[in-house]
Design an enzyme around this catalytic site. Structure first.
Site, PDB file in Angstrom:
ATOM      1  N   ASP A  89      67.055  19.157   9.037  1.00  0.00           N
ATOM      2  CA  ASP A  89      65.938  18.456   9.674  1.00  0.00           C
ATOM      3  C   ASP A  89      66.101  18.573  11.195  1.00  0.00           C
ATOM      4  OD1 ASP A  89      63.691  16.887   9.968  1.00  0.00           O
ATOM      5  OD2 ASP A  89      64.598  15.048   9.213  1.00  0.00           O
ATOM      6  N   ASP A  97      56.504  14.842   8.614  1.00  0.00           N
ATOM      7  CA  ASP A  97      56.339  13.385   8.611  1.00  0.00           C
ATOM      8  C   ASP A  97      54.889  12.973   8.367  1.00  0.00           C
ATOM      9  OD1 ASP A  97      59.014  13.362   9.166  1.00  0.00           O
ATOM     10  OD2 ASP A  97      58.788  12.926  11.295  1.00  0.00           O
TER      11      ASP A  97
END
Length: 896
Positions: free
Chosen positions: A495, A570
């Protein structure tokens, strides 16, 4: 630490609402973009000096003269195998080398002979093979046209927007010779040598270096690709607004229907009409903007113009001429590789949250799936599992015995993923940091010291993954004796690898940071690509080269498909984000990245029970199937929303597990051919205009059409079933429908509209167990969907599900299944392969059938036996029970 707390607090505050656009540049706020976009079409300053033309066996070169400043460029043209053309433009004599993207192409593309057909003082006509294929190089102004007979397929610089800012010495820092003065007649504009955004200054020691080129596509109204954007599948006209931006950024809770940059960038665009599909691959890793302008060309023929603008590097573009969609996929994959063939288990369901609290929490969640009879294969741990955000470590209080935890999962044939991010806590007692620093592997700031920024651990260094030695060292850290507590069932999530820098410009790295001789501005969009590459290599190495890796990445570039999976970042628990997951993954599939998914339920905010159920139903039919949620959201394990919703989610997940053989077959084909697993309807029906703008339904392979329910309180959907003369079968009711129609479908909360194409055979495993590995030897049920001619074909693919032995030792089974003349047979598609399976054929369901008098089975040994059957006249489904034949041998079922 005070500054760090303020920064982290600002991050958490920003995630409670939509993205703050002011944190990210528009084209007007980007000096090079606004400078380039101010150019007017039709005023090209470049002339091709045909007297400099040289033609070799492999390519053609010719000099281009900028008539305004007398700077010379070098144009290189290559005719590539597979119906592609490569165009490279660079400075003829730059004052220093300009960046050319390495490592993305899997090989130096093989060329074919190019010959001059005609030439005069105004143009050169080149043959691209065959009598009708021509490339015309016009001299004044410079222009390239690719022709098929009299038809112009594509024009380059037809609008005169080629621009190439040459590297130069700043006037006020060094004297110039007369020649250099002539080349510097242009007036410096704001932002050429330094640029400020908010409080961040970007020094530009090389000055302006941007490039631009336009392409015109006559007869084209539909273009696709250039992910990642939270927008519809078909690219929109950007006239009067911002161009699409390709610049990997950490964007919290992104907006929908917006050309803003997101986490990944694949500079590949596809054009499509009823006659031809083509592709453009702009090989440049710097910040890039793409303008799309659709309108009328000459003679009122539709035309789309596309303009690429990049901050630095060279022009290096591959023109993929199709002509069919599958040809473009083959062409592109021949350049950048195909989707990595994942472990079968990674195609199953993944359970994630930021963060499961401790080992007891992991155990409780694991047990909860068993208690509620919901299968899953992977449980994930986010950043809180580490010792103070030090990656490759465990929090000794919360996860004191990681191997015991992993062994408990392994005993149930389940796995775990832990996060390993590329920001490294600056801490002299942290082995990873001290090793990287001592080896000089950190990215440097403009003054030569280690570049540091703020991220989850606080002050962090950023490894230079462009350095092969750094990647080699990083890969070695995944060895079981280096990554303490790791085991063979532990996999990795990369990430924040855009890279994310909380206190950097646009929440990322300063462009004047240094990767050896190159500025970060040159390589920015490659950073996440290299992080995933090194991580995947580490997983392969730890097994001695035997096991296939599984690595999820947020940032990506062209070629990232070779290293694992991608997710859409997200998102939010909103119906719009559920809808958008479809075109976002379709766009990625079109440019080679098939292993895509979105956080089921939405990462931010709290989904209603209805939204969560609908998202599970949609996610079960997307390639990467993972539920994930933000730290501050209420827990949302599948059994926390009441027994009715638990049952609905269980059924969606179980449908995924029954279809794992089909998913695995599609990924097998993807890694062999480059065809997308999840694909728009127009890919299979390229002449059907009705499919060109559809992005609320999709195909899995050729044979499954899915139209998820993505509207709140929906009582019905309308699905388009393509194919004039084709038939489609509802996979739940087996009801038959004709193709080439809009079908109104009433829905309830249990409905997942899915249709199987008539003429196909799909293999399922209907005995769903707690994980995919537990189903390894279970039997198959075949679903034979007959077309209007009473025929069907399909395939079955079987291997061990996790190693490279299918490739190294030909240990796999690949068989063709065919139904014709009232007989269903299985024949070997790979007779030289070596593999055996314990799985057998338990049942055959023939859709659209007629009742036979008898059914017999014959095998290769000459044996013949009768088979029990049932026929349902209401559904026209013939069910053959327990043929009992092994899935890996030749056999034939005869309907008499």
């Amino acid at each position: 630490m005070c500054l760090y707390r303020v920064l982290v607090l600002s991050v958490f505050l920003s995630i409670t609402q939509a993205v703050d656009r002011s944190n990210f540049k528009t084209c007007d706020q980007s000096a090079f973009c606004s400078r380039q976009r101010a150019m007017k079409p039709g005023q090209s300053s470049y002339t091709a000096l045909l007297e400099t033309l040289e033609l070799s066996d492999s390519h053609l070169t010719v000099q281009l003269l900028n008539n305004n400043n007398k700077v010379l460029l070098l144009l290189e043209l290559y005719r590539l195998q597979g119906n592609m053309t490569r165009v490279k433009i660079n400075e003829l004599k730059p004052i220093k080398a300009r960046y050319e993207v390495p490592d993305v192409l899997i090989t130096d593309p093989p060329t074919e002979l190019m010959s001059v057909v005609a030439q005069d003082e105004h143009r050169v006509v080149l043959s691209l093979g065959g009598e009708d294929w021509r490339l015309i190089l016009s001299a004044q102004p410079f222009r390239l046209d690719i022709m098929e007979g009299p038809q112009v397929l594509l024009s380059l610089n037809s609008r005169g927007l080629l621009a190439f800012e040459q590297l130069r010495i700043r006037k006020d820092t060094a004297p110039t010779s007369g020649e250099e003065e002539e080349a510097e007649e242009e007036v410096d504009q704001p932002g050429m040598w330094e640029e400020t955004f908010k409080t961040h200054a970007d020094t530009k020691p090389n000055g302006p270096s941007s490039i631009s080129l336009d392409f015109s596509l006559p007869g084209v109204e539909h273009v696709y690709g250039i992910p990642e954007h939270a927008d519809g599948l078909r690219l929109k006209n950007t006239d009067g607004g911002d161009p699409y931006r390709l610049y990997n950024l950490d964007v919290f809770q992104y907006e929908l229907f917006n050309p803003m940059a997101l986490y990944g960038a694949v500079p590949v665009l596809l054009s499509h009409n009823t006659h031809r599909t083509m592709g453009l691959f702009w090989l440049n890793a710097a910040e890039t903007w793409v303008d799309v302008s659709s309108g009328q060309g000459s003679s009122e023929v539709p035309q789309t113009d596309v303009r690429w603008i990049s901050e630095s590097g060279i022009i290096d573009v591959f023109i993929m001429l199709g002509p069919r969609p599958n040809d473009v996929f083959t062409q592109y994959s021949s350049l950048t590789g195909t989707q990595a063939f994942p472990p079968l288990s990674s195609l199953a369901y993944h359970q994630c949250r930021w963060n499961y609290n401790d080992q007891e929490d992991v155990s409780a969640v694991d047990q909860g799936f068993d208690e509620h009879d919901i299968p899953y294969d992977f449980i994930w741990l986010d950043i809180e599992h580490t010792d103070g955000k030090r990656y490759f470590t465990w929090d000794n209080n919360k996860f004191p015995q990681p191997k015991d935890m992993l062994q408990g999962l392994l005993d149930k044939r389940r796995k775990m993923v832990t996060i390993v991010d590329p920001h490294i806590k600056v801490d002299s007692s942290y082995k990873i940091h001290t090793e990287i620093r001592s080896r000089g592997y950190y990215i440097k700031n403009k003054d030569g010291g280690d570049y540091e920024g703020w991220c989850w651990p606080g002050n962090a260094g950023y490894p230079d993954f462009t350095n092969p030695e750094m990647r080699k060292w990083w890969a070695s850290m995944f060895a079981y004796d280096q990554y303490e507590g790791s085991m063979e069932n532990l996999y990795t999530w990369n990430d924040m690898n855009e890279p994310s820098v909380f206190n950097g410009p646009e929440v990322t790295m300063h462009k004047d940071a240094l990767h050896g001789p190159w500025e970060h501005r040159d390589i920015h969009n490659l950073y996440g690509f290299y992080v995933q590459m090194a991580t995947a290599e580490g997983q392969i190495q730890r097994s001695g080269g035997l096991e296939r890796p599984f690595v999820l990445t947020r940032a990506f570039f062209a070629g990232s498909q070779r290293y694992g999976a991608v997710w859409t970042g997200d998102n939010a628990a909103e119906w719009g984000h559920l809808k958008m997951s479809i075109p976002m993954c379709l766009s990625l599939g079109l440019v080679g990245i098939s292993f895509c998914g979105a956080d089921v339920g939405g990462f931010f905010k709290t989904p209603s029970a209805e939204l969560l159920v609908r998202w599970y139903q949609a996610g079960a039919y997307q390639p990467f199937f993972r539920a994930h949620a933000h730290l501050d959201t209420p827990r949302r394990e599948p059994w926390l929303f009441g027994p009715d919703n638990t049952a609905l989610i269980r059924e969606a997940v179980r449908q995924r597990y029954t279809l794992l053989p089909y998913w695995y077959l599609q990924f097998y084909h993807a890694q062999r051919t480059g065809q997308p697993v999840m694909r728009p309807l127009w890919v299979e029906y390229p002449e059907d205009i009705a499919t060109f703008s559809i992005d609320n339904e999709f195909l899995i392979g050729r044979d499954l059409l899915v139209h998820p329910v993505t509207d709140e309180r929906s009582s019905g959907v309308t699905a388009y079933l393509p194919g004039n003369g084709e038939v489609w079968y509802d996979v739940h009711t087996f009801q038959r429908h004709d193709g080439a129609q809009n079908l109104s479908i009433p829905v309830t909360m249990s409905s997942i509209p899915v249709f199987q194409r008539g003429g196909s055979i799909i293999c399922r495993k209907n005995r769903v167990r707690r994980s995919s590995s537990c189903m390894e030897n279970d039997p198959y049920t075949l679903y034979v969907a007959l077309d209007s001619q009473g025929k069907a074909e399909g395939e079955i693919y079987i291997d061990d599900g996790h190693t490279f032995k299918h490739k190294t030792d030909k240990q796999f089974i690949h068989r063709r299944l065919s139904f014709t003349a009232n007989s269903l047979s299985s024949s070997d598609l790979s007779p030289d392969s070596q593999f055996t399976t314990a799985s057998w054929v338990e049942q055959v369901n023939i859709l659209g059938a007629q009742k036979p008098d008898a059914v017999t089975l014959t095998t290769t040994d000459g044996g013949e036996s009768s088979v029990e059957f049932e026929f349902d006249p209401d559904t026209a489904v013939l069910t053959l029970r327990k043929p009992g034949v092994n899935a890996g041998v030749n056999w034939t079922l005869h309907l008499r």
